[in-house]
Design a protein around this motif. Structure first.
Motif, PDB file in Angstrom:
ATOM      1  N   LEU A 107      -4.558   3.933   3.783  1.00  0.00           N
ATOM      2  CA  LEU A 107      -4.905   2.603   3.418  1.00  0.00           C
ATOM      3  C   LEU A 107      -6.184   2.620   2.868  1.00  0.00           C
ATOM      4  CD1 LEU A 107      -4.128  -0.140   3.459  1.00  0.00           C
ATOM      5  CD2 LEU A 107      -4.702  -0.389   5.985  1.00  0.00           C
ATOM      6  N   ALA A 108      -7.415   3.235   3.456  1.00  0.00           N
ATOM      7  CA  ALA A 108      -8.862   3.164   3.162  1.00  0.00           C
ATOM      8  C   ALA A 108      -8.851   3.803   1.623  1.00  0.00           C
ATOM      9  CB  ALA A 108      -9.444   4.225   4.186  1.00  0.00           C
ATOM     10  N   SER A 153       0.611  -1.318  -0.138  1.00  0.00           N
ATOM     11  CA  SER A 153      -0.063  -0.232  -0.132  1.00  0.00           C
ATOM     12  C   SER A 153       0.869   1.117  -0.050  1.00  0.00           C
ATOM     13  CB  SER A 153      -0.967  -0.071   1.330  1.00  0.00           C
ATOM     14  OG  SER A 153      -1.559   1.192   1.152  1.00  0.00           O
ATOM     15  N   GLU A 154       2.145   1.221   0.928  1.00  0.00           N
ATOM     16  CA  GLU A 154       2.780   2.427   0.964  1.00  0.00           C
ATOM     17  C   GLU A 154       3.403   2.814  -0.355  1.00  0.00           C
ATOM     18  OE1 GLU A 154       1.767   1.009   5.081  1.00  0.00           O
ATOM     19  OE2 GLU A 154       2.293   0.046   3.126  1.00  0.00           O
ATOM     20  N   ASN A 155       3.697   1.938  -1.195  1.00  0.00           N
ATOM     21  CA  ASN A 155       4.331   2.202  -2.620  1.00  0.00           C
ATOM     22  C   ASN A 155       3.218   2.750  -3.527  1.00  0.00           C
ATOM     23  OD1 ASN A 155       6.596   1.393  -1.106  1.00  0.00           O
ATOM     24  ND2 ASN A 155       6.670  -0.632  -2.182  1.00  0.00           N
ATOM     25  N   LEU A 156       2.206   2.948  -3.460  1.00  0.00           N
ATOM     26  CA  LEU A 156       1.173   3.101  -4.337  1.00  0.00           C
ATOM     27  C   LEU A 156       0.688   4.616  -4.118  1.00  0.00           C
ATOM     28  CD1 LEU A 156      -1.278   0.138  -4.420  1.00  0.00           C
ATOM     29  CD2 LEU A 156       0.769   0.609  -5.980  1.00  0.00           C
ATOM     30  N   LEU A 206     -10.802  -6.228   0.035  1.00  0.00           N
ATOM     31  CA  LEU A 206     -10.426  -6.186   1.698  1.00  0.00           C
ATOM     32  C   LEU A 206      -9.010  -5.588   1.683  1.00  0.00           C
ATOM     33  CD1 LEU A 206      -8.949  -9.894   2.722  1.00  0.00           C
ATOM     34  CD2 LEU A 206      -9.293  -9.275   0.392  1.00  0.00           C
ATOM     35  N   VAL A 207      -8.409  -5.110   2.839  1.00  0.00           N
ATOM     36  CA  VAL A 207      -6.833  -4.635   2.968  1.00  0.00           C
ATOM     37  C   VAL A 207      -6.395  -5.560   4.067  1.00  0.00           C
ATOM     38  CG1 VAL A 207      -7.647  -2.487   2.164  1.00  0.00           C
ATOM     39  CG2 VAL A 207      -7.682  -3.058   4.641  1.00  0.00           C
ATOM     40  N   THR A 208      -5.027  -5.461   4.056  1.00  0.00           N
ATOM     41  CA  THR A 208      -4.248  -6.528   4.893  1.00  0.00           C
ATOM     42  C   THR A 208      -3.284  -5.625   5.531  1.00  0.00           C
ATOM     43  OG1 THR A 208      -2.979  -7.225   3.387  1.00  0.00           O
ATOM     44  CG2 THR A 208      -4.959  -8.516   3.729  1.00  0.00           C
ATOM     45  N   PRO A 214      -4.362  -3.901  -1.542  1.00  0.00           N
ATOM     46  CA  PRO A 214      -3.382  -3.526  -0.802  1.00  0.00           C
ATOM     47  C   PRO A 214      -3.023  -4.116   0.596  1.00  0.00           C
ATOM     48  CG  PRO A 214      -5.589  -2.238  -0.601  1.00  0.00           C
ATOM     49  CD  PRO A 214      -5.901  -3.523  -1.277  1.00  0.00           C
ATOM     50  N   HIS A 215      -1.719  -3.955   0.713  1.00  0.00           N
ATOM     51  CA  HIS A 215      -0.989  -4.728   1.781  1.00  0.00           C
ATOM     52  C   HIS A 215      -0.279  -3.852   2.463  1.00  0.00           C
ATOM     53  CE1 HIS A 215       0.453  -7.919   3.996  1.00  0.00           C
ATOM     54  NE2 HIS A 215       1.651  -7.779   3.684  1.00  0.00           N
ATOM     55  N   GLY A 216      -0.790  -3.246   3.876  1.00  0.00           N
ATOM     56  CA  GLY A 216       0.007  -2.314   4.559  1.00  0.00           C
ATOM     57  C   GLY A 216       1.264  -2.959   5.232  1.00  0.00           C
ATOM     58  N   VAL A 217       2.111  -1.885   5.616  1.00  0.00           N
ATOM     59  CA  VAL A 217       3.218  -2.519   6.340  1.00  0.00           C
ATOM     60  C   VAL A 217       3.590  -1.505   7.435  1.00  0.00           C
ATOM     61  CG1 VAL A 217       4.381  -3.809   4.516  1.00  0.00           C
ATOM     62  CG2 VAL A 217       5.067  -1.491   4.750  1.00  0.00           C
ATOM     63  N   SER A 218       2.835  -0.257   7.451  1.00  0.00           N
ATOM     64  CA  SER A 218       3.385   0.625   8.499  1.00  0.00           C
ATOM     65  C   SER A 218       2.307   1.081   9.297  1.00  0.00           C
ATOM     66  CB  SER A 218       3.924   2.022   7.507  1.00  0.00           C
ATOM     67  OG  SER A 218       2.631   2.525   7.057  1.00  0.00           O
ATOM     68  N   LEU A 219       1.313   0.314   9.593  1.00  0.00           N
ATOM     69  CA  LEU A 219       0.301   0.828  10.622  1.00  0.00           C
ATOM     70  C   LEU A 219       0.960   0.544  12.057  1.00  0.00           C
ATOM     71  CD1 LEU A 219      -3.349   0.024   9.682  1.00  0.00           C
ATOM     72  CD2 LEU A 219      -2.279   2.201  10.250  1.00  0.00           C
TER      73      LEU A 219
END
Length: 444
Positions: free
Chosen positions: A76-77, A31-34, A87-89, A55-60
């Motif tokens: 992310l939303a 996600s953070e790269n988009l 969904l998101v992860t 989208p796959h988040g890594v920073s939350l």
């Protein structure tokens, strides 16, 4: 849960190969790269073909002591809505510590670190997950992570921890079978027991990835082929339940498209093998589920619980990235392995974010960065880390081990000045003349 099928992690380096690969039903993108307004053409073409993008988040840092940052949740939303994702992860991990909660400097790990499997940590995680769920337009699934170190005095196994999390919040689970293998090698945890304790109906999809072993430690690199033990765990999982989706993760050291496709096919075979075993057993699974002891649901995390967790996480992260003593109860040797791995990852990522620095410093870049990382935690992401590293080198006194020759110093100073301002460089003639004058003065 919506069926996803077989997928692969989309990365810019393999975008063409992913588009051409047969049988890919969905992809996952970090996600953070988009950038929602400037999605890569490759992802747009995949979406036009009906390929699902998650989208796959890594920073939350949902496992951290602080409540999730509203800005990160909003980002992310937004990506979920722009991509039309089902969904998101994110991850069951903490990625930063310190700050106002502990009255100490904020530190970033640049990595996913394990949360203690305690009642306090579970209460905090459950509340953070609920906050995230309320802020997101689609369901959330959270991923178990790989670990090099374990917390002392843990109260729950991984399977019990995940079960209670799903039971109390209704969150979906993203089960990474490669991470189960990592924790088996590094921590002695039984992946079959973890699978037996899971609420199988909560599984959203499954990650599969490769790694390597060095000196008895398994490193979850995402840069190596998927090993047989990981495929065997996937087969075990598929013998218990039909996973809605299975995805290959590869982040570095990308092979040719045919080899990537071969790894995807090996995943299909492993899933089919598990499905056949489940069918032979009458559709009820081949492995017995492990019984669980009923537990209380927990009432949430008050300020004292969050502060206790925050202090513990800050002490661990400080030992890993700032050279402070290891907290009591931790394996000091294993912490050293993790600290070196974190420093190496920082050096690699900063070298990609600021590719000019390895060019300017040459062979001195990596040893200089590792020396800097020993006592200088990351405080604001990798771009900030690159600026802080250069400032650290420029502050070195002549003759110090970190000192560089005058020509390199001038190049580094110019690089830092051009990138440290709050706004992009102006293209007006007057501003360009001022920069040229500054470069001349710096060379004197």
């Amino acid at each position: 849960m919506r069926r996803l099928g077989t997928g692969i992690g989309w990365r810019p380096e393999i975008a063409d190969a992913v588009e051409e690969m047969p049988g890919i039903e969905w992809v996952e993108a970090v996600s953070e790269n988009l950038c929602p307004g400037h999605l890569p053409d490759s992802l747009l073409r995949l979406r036009e073909r009906g390929v699902t993008v998650v989208p796959h988040g890594v920073s939350l840092g949902l496992g951290g002591a602080d409540r999730p940052d509203a800005g990160r949740l909003a980002a992310l939303a937004e990506r979920a809505e722009v991509l039309g994702s089902p969904l998101v992860t994110e991850h069951i991990a903490f990625v930063r510590a310190g700050g106002a909660l502990t009255a100490s400097p904020l530190m970033e790990a640049g990595h996913l670190l394990p949360v203690p499997r305690t009642r306090d940590a579970l209460d905090v995680l459950c509340e953070n997950v609920r906050i995230a769920q309320d802020a997101l337009p689609v369901p959330l699934a959270v991923e178990n992570i790989a670990a090099l170190v374990s917390w002392p005095d843990e109260e729950l196994t991984e399977g019990q921890f995940l079960y209670e999390l799903a039971d109390r919040t209704g969150v979906r689970l993203l089960i990474d079978v490669a991470n189960l293998h990592t924790n088996h090698v590094n921590l002695g945890e039984d992946p079959a027991r973890a699978l037996g304790e899971l609420p199988l109906e909560a599984i959203a999809y499954v990650h599969v990835a490769g790694g390597f072993e060095r000196d008895g430690v398994w490193h979850d690199s995402h840069a190596h082929p998927v090993p047989r033990p990981v495929l065997d765990i996937l087969t075990d999982l598929a013998s218990r339940v039909a996973p809605p989706g299975v995805l290959l993760e590869r982040d570095e050291n990308f092979p040719e498209g045919d080899e990537l496709h071969g790894e995807v096919e090996a995943i299909r075979v492993a899933v089919d093998k598990g499905r056949a075993a489940r069918t032979a057993a009458g559709g009820v699974g081949t492995a017995p589920r492990v019984s669980r002891t009923p537990t209380t649901a927990g009432a949430g995390a008050d300020a004292a619980v969050r502060q206790r967790l925050g202090l513990a996480q800050a002490a661990l992260l400080s030992a890993l990235v700032a050279g402070t003593p290891a907290p009591e109860g931790f394996d000091r040797v294993r912490l050293g392995v993790q600290a070196r791995a974190l420093a190496g990852k920082r050096a690699d990522v900063v070298g990609k974010v600021a590719p000019e620095l390895p060019v300017i410093l040459g062979a001195r870049y990596r040893p200089a960065f590792l020396a800097y990382a020993q006592g200088c935690p990351m405080t604001g992401g990798y771009r900030r880390d690159a600026l802080d590293f250069v400032a650290h080198v420029l502050r070195a006194d002549p003759g110090d081990p970190g000192d560089v020759d005058p020509g390199v110093r001038r190049e580094l100073r110019e690089w830092w000045l051009e990138r440290s301002g709050p706004v992009p460089r102006s293209t007006r003639p007057g501003a360009r003349l001022a920069r040229a004058t500054r470069r001349v003065l710096l060379r004197r």
